[in-house]
Enzyme design. Structure first.
Site, PDB file in Angstrom:
ATOM      1  N   HIS A 117      15.884  -7.564  12.057  1.00  0.00           N
ATOM      2  CA  HIS A 117      17.093  -7.111  11.472  1.00  0.00           C
ATOM      3  C   HIS A 117      17.691  -8.412  11.316  1.00  0.00           C
ATOM      4  CE1 HIS A 117      16.969  -3.039  12.189  1.00  0.00           C
ATOM      5  NE2 HIS A 117      17.222  -3.122  13.575  1.00  0.00           N
ATOM      6  N   ARG A 120      12.669   0.609  -3.147  1.00  0.00           N
ATOM      7  CA  ARG A 120      12.209   1.153  -1.611  1.00  0.00           C
ATOM      8  C   ARG A 120      13.542   1.831  -1.061  1.00  0.00           C
ATOM      9  NH1 ARG A 120      11.380  -4.804  -1.884  1.00  0.00           N
ATOM     10  NH2 ARG A 120       9.165  -5.411  -2.208  1.00  0.00           N
ATOM     11  N   ARG A 149      10.308   4.694  -5.165  1.00  0.00           N
ATOM     12  CA  ARG A 149       8.897   4.954  -4.388  1.00  0.00           C
ATOM     13  C   ARG A 149       9.625   5.929  -3.389  1.00  0.00           C
ATOM     14  NH1 ARG A 149       6.602   0.051  -1.091  1.00  0.00           N
ATOM     15  NH2 ARG A 149       8.334   0.256   0.044  1.00  0.00           N
ATOM     16  N   GLU A 188      -2.323   0.108  -3.508  1.00  0.00           N
ATOM     17  CA  GLU A 188      -2.208  -1.057  -2.259  1.00  0.00           C
ATOM     18  C   GLU A 188      -3.407  -1.097  -1.075  1.00  0.00           C
ATOM     19  OE1 GLU A 188       1.584  -0.270  -0.751  1.00  0.00           O
ATOM     20  OE2 GLU A 188       1.504   1.935  -1.155  1.00  0.00           O
ATOM     21  N   ASN A 243       1.226  -6.828  -1.616  1.00  0.00           N
ATOM     22  CA  ASN A 243       1.516  -7.239  -0.116  1.00  0.00           C
ATOM     23  C   ASN A 243       0.382  -6.268   0.736  1.00  0.00           C
ATOM     24  OD1 ASN A 243       3.540  -8.581  -1.159  1.00  0.00           O
ATOM     25  ND2 ASN A 243       5.324  -7.142  -0.523  1.00  0.00           N
ATOM     26  N   ASP A 244       0.519  -5.041   0.609  1.00  0.00           N
ATOM     27  CA  ASP A 244      -0.200  -4.080   1.314  1.00  0.00           C
ATOM     28  C   ASP A 244      -1.774  -4.540   0.951  1.00  0.00           C
ATOM     29  OD1 ASP A 244       0.888  -2.766   3.652  1.00  0.00           O
ATOM     30  OD2 ASP A 244       2.156  -1.659   2.143  1.00  0.00           O
ATOM     31  N   ARG A 254       0.114  -7.960   8.378  1.00  0.00           N
ATOM     32  CA  ARG A 254       0.952  -8.938   7.875  1.00  0.00           C
ATOM     33  C   ARG A 254       2.265  -9.242   8.695  1.00  0.00           C
ATOM     34  NH1 ARG A 254       4.557  -6.335   3.521  1.00  0.00           N
ATOM     35  NH2 ARG A 254       4.333  -3.904   3.728  1.00  0.00           N
ATOM     36  N   CYS A 278       4.181  -5.429  -8.537  1.00  0.00           N
ATOM     37  CA  CYS A 278       5.566  -5.473  -7.801  1.00  0.00           C
ATOM     38  C   CYS A 278       5.756  -6.039  -6.587  1.00  0.00           C
ATOM     39  CB  CYS A 278       5.964  -3.908  -7.661  1.00  0.00           C
ATOM     40  SG  CYS A 278       5.234  -2.923  -6.693  1.00  0.00           S
TER      41      CYS A 278
END
Length: 540
Positions: A194, A301, A337, A431, A454-455, A465, A500
């Site tokens: 956070h 997202r 998404r 991904e 990323n994934d 990750r 992306c």
């Protein structure tokens, strides 16, 4: 003092210099931790209940203030804190400890909340471990309330200082934003925490992973923070200061030049036009993206609308949130998404069984298939939104063509019930290696592809990750990743394909992506001017 250089990891990029302000957040207020007699039990329980009521009121005010000042859904963090605080089982556990062990309210709070903090830390999912910080934050608030402390320790932080701390809790970062700190350096902190999220939201340069930091810094010393590289310099000499000022000046000038031309198209030197879109998560992101020259939203997202809620939004609430975020891009193409939950993003309102390896379990579309009402609500809201926007729907974590076929069928059923005859385009996130290698078969039920690097990197290199111990294996610019991108494009030369992931935001790798045949990139709003400028200097 002699100059000292430390290396850590970036939580939020940027450059900062200022006087160190050492923050030692002490949960130990000795006068508050004591044993009591039996005739004092009811009094201590009343003190605890009063503290809960007081802190709950503060959290409500803070949530409203954050929503107003930051104009996004980050206020949900404090709404979630309020829900945790007033949880009956947690409160009863504190009262029982007071009653059975004859300890003060503060002693009971510290013991019970520390026990819950340790439970969350022991869980596999990164988001669960982040909840440990939430418990610590609430514990501190209650203990301060019991002690009559009504102000945050960071209220004393002078504007323009660099905060030096063991770690930051959510409420700390809000105070930092209001106090206009120059930057922050921490001993502990995860990129998905956070605190990291808040720091990025308020544009606070922040570096973490600096062991023993608090004991290395002089309280009145100068600190230079280069969060772009994850480097911190304590008591910089004149030469280092001079180099820093040159870098900051160059950054400012480069951004100004790029921003000046941001509204113009990104065209390579040999005339190839590249579309540059934005990854967003809140209305402020979208507004910044459009201001920085984004030609649409390449990835919205939606997780923020769910992760800190005690219940999922209904169709009307979801539609309102989606519309508010996308409104600044109303005339542009937008790609939304579906909720990508599971693994490191568990939903607090869903009772899901713990998985031995959640990254390889139910996440993305697999998760949604097991939560049909959740999926149905999203599809309804998006179908209604498609009558107002140039909307595209992205399906996360696809591995099989049958998954796309199933989503397309559900979308058609929902559209029929809503009397909507024109369906929005439906695409797949590529991904996983299976999706990349099987892209040709996937192209039947999919209208477009979004490559989530990323994934994709995580699964290609079998590297979590979120796990810092294997960071050195996470190589999203490795030749293997570019080879997969190139294969997808070569298999489907006419398919609408974008990149992306974070890879699209690295200027040094843009040319490699374009040479794989990609003509659409989507990146963070702040990076768009620089990425466009980079493209204009490329000859394919």
């Amino acid at each position: 003092m002699k100059q000292k250089t430390l290396e850590g990891k970036t939580l939020s990029p940027g450059l900062a210099i200022g006087t160190a302000f050492i923050y030692r957040d002490v949960l130990k207020t000795p006068d508050e931790f004591y044993d009591i007699d039996e005739d004092q039990v009811d009094q201590e329980i009343r003190r605890f209940d009063g503290a809960v009521e007081h802190v709950a009121g503060l959290l409500t005010e803070l949530a409203a203030s954050v929503e107003k000042e930051m104009n996004d859904s980050m206020s949900g963090v404090f709404d979630a804190h309020s829900i945790i605080l007033q949880d009956a089982s947690l409160g009863n556990e504190v009262r029982e400890k007071i009653r059975n062990e004859l300890v003060s309210a503060a002693s009971a709070v510290r013991a019970v909340f520390r026990r819950w903090e340790r439970r969350f830390k022991a869980m596999d999912a990164e988001v669960s471990r982040q909840k440990a910080d939430d418990m610590r934050d609430l514990s501190r608030r209650l203990i301060h309330s019991l002690a009559g402390i009504r102000s945050h320790a960071l209220e004393k932080l002078p504007a323009g200082s660099v905060l030096v701390a063991n770690r930051l809790l959510p409420s700390d970062t809000i105070v930092l934003g209001r106090k206009k700190a120059a930057g922050a350096i921490l001993e502990k902190g995860g990129t998905g925490s956070h605190a990291a999220l808040f720091a990025r939201e308020i544009g606070l340069p922040c570096v973490a992973g600096l062991d023993g930091l608090v004991n290395k810094v002089a309280g009145d010393g100068t600190v230079l923070v280069d969060a772009d590289r994850g480097v911190v310099v304590l008591d910089p000499d004149e030469s280092t200061r001079s180099a820093y000022e040159k870098k900051r000046s160059a950054h400012t000038q480069a951004f100004s030049r790029a921003k000046k031309d941001a509204a113009k198209s990104a065209v390579t030197q040999d005339g190839t036009r590249i579309a540059v879109l934005a990854n967003v998560g809140c209305p402020e992101d979208t507004a910044n993206a459009v201001d920085n020259g984004a030609e649409g939203v390449g990835l919205y997202r939606t997780e923020r609308l769910y992760l800190d809620k005690s219940r999922p939004p209904d169709c009307e609430a979801l539609l309102e949130e989606l519309r508010a975020t996308l409104l600044p891009a109303a005339e542009l193409p937008v790609y939304v998404r579906l909720l990508d939950a599971g693994a490191d993003k568990p939903l607090p309102f869903m009772d899901t069984s713990r998985e031995a390896n959640p990254a390889l379990g139910k996440r993305g579309i697999r998760y949604l298939f097991d939560a049909p009402e959740l999926l149905s609500t999203q599809l309804k809201a998006l179908l209604r939104l498609s009558t107002e926007f140039n909307l595209h729907i992205i399906v996360p974590m696809v591995t099989l063509p049958s998954e796309m076929e199933r989503v397309r069928s559900l979308l058609a059923e929902e559209a029929e019930q809503l009397n909507i005859t024109t369906l929005p385009k439906l695409g797949a996130m590529i991904e996983t290696p299976a999706a990349a290698l099987g892209a040709e078969a996937m192209s039947g039920p999919a209208d477009f592809f979004s490559l989530g690097t990323n994934d994709l990197t995580q699964y290609v290199f079998a590297t979590d990750r979120e796990n810092p111990s294997v960071d050195h294996y996470f190589k999203d610019a490795h030749p293997a990743i570019f080879r997969l991108i190139r294969m997808v494009r070569q298999d489907l030369p006419d398919m609408d394909i974008s990149v992306c992931g974070e890879l699209a935001g690295y200027p040094e790798h843009v040319e490699k992506i374009l040479r794989c045949g990609i003509r659409t990139l989507s990146t963070a709003p702040a990076l768009i001017p620089r990425i466009k400028e980079t493209i204009r200097n490329i000859r394919l």
